[in-house]
Design an enzyme around this catalytic site. Sequence first.
Site, short mmCIF file in Angstrom:
data_model
loop_
_atom_site.label_atom_id
_atom_site.label_comp_id
_atom_site.label_asym_id
_atom_site.label_seq_id
_atom_site.Cartn_x
_atom_site.Cartn_y
_atom_site.Cartn_z
N ASN A 68 -2.39 3.01 -8.00
CA ASN A 68 -1.59 2.78 -9.06
C ASN A 68 -1.73 1.47 -9.85
O ASN A 68 -1.58 1.30 -10.91
CB ASN A 68 0.05 3.36 -8.74
N HIS A 85 2.46 6.70 1.01
CA HIS A 85 2.30 7.28 -0.12
C HIS A 85 1.13 8.19 -0.14
O HIS A 85 0.13 7.92 0.07
CB HIS A 85 2.01 6.12 -1.05
N GLU A 125 -1.78 5.95 1.30
CA GLU A 125 -1.46 4.28 1.32
C GLU A 125 -0.35 3.99 2.33
O GLU A 125 0.68 4.63 2.06
CB GLU A 125 -1.12 3.88 0.01
N SER A 151 5.62 5.65 -5.23
CA SER A 151 4.50 5.21 -5.60
C SER A 151 4.28 3.79 -6.21
O SER A 151 3.13 3.56 -6.71
CB SER A 151 4.03 6.23 -6.81
#
Length: 290
Positions: free
Chosen positions: A188, A138, A150, A119
């Site tokens: 993130n 991801h 991702e 992540s």
Amino acid sequence: MKVAVIGAGTMGSGIAQTFAQCEEVEVVYLCDIKEEFAQGGFAKIKKGFDKRIAKGKMEQSVADAILAKIKPGLNAICADADLVVEAALEVMDIKKNLFKELETNIVTNPDCIFASNTSSLSITEIGAGLPKPVVGMHFFNPAPVMKLIEVIRGANTSDEVVEKIKEISVKLGKTPVEVNEAAGFVVNRILIPLINEGIFVYSEGVSDIEGIDTAMKLGCNHPMGPLELGDYIGLDIVLAIMETLYRETGDSKYRPAPLLRKMVRGKKLGVKTGIGFYNYADGGKVPTDR
């Protein structure tokens, strides 16, 4: 296509389910360091299906067909995999050693693609020294539901591998977004500091837990407030990502909130431990400051 998912926790089991639901996937090896962990991941998938069947949202025959594709076991069972998706702990050395072991002693398919579900960690570093560069794939929790993947390009990731992972993502019913390697990637990098700031706001006494979450839900149209979302993600994961952002950038705006560190040290990690900013005892959800 034969897929191996390494790591049978919440994310790993969700990723395995996602692949098993794809018609083009022949088998999914759900692997972990202990047989009981792999079986536990499989049981988690089955339990979710059983609930849906009981509510009339899924046919038993459909569940059986998906479960029949999933083969739980130790990492050694994935020798002939076409794609390996690593979903192990978010610790750089664990990931690097895992891929080294897969490359050296386990995977025999020379065309196998190595992907990591990290992540926030560096894809380039995860694959450093390997003859087979790693690509980021991801997923987001819950993996069977969330539509985004991702696709992270490390310094040595080839165009061919990136395009292949994007193609696979579409076949899974997901939307891939190509990302150049950077700490936290896209989601993130933006989301986790927001949660961290919510924790700062609470620790400074600006508002209570429910007030902060309600303000963000109604003021920004977010489906979850930052403290509730932190509980759902896992506060240990939130802390790990904040530490990665801080370490990689050296920017003080990414320093983790002291309260976040305190809660992680106290094993108050959110939903998975039954208590975080909310208490989830007996299936409920009550703010811990109430």
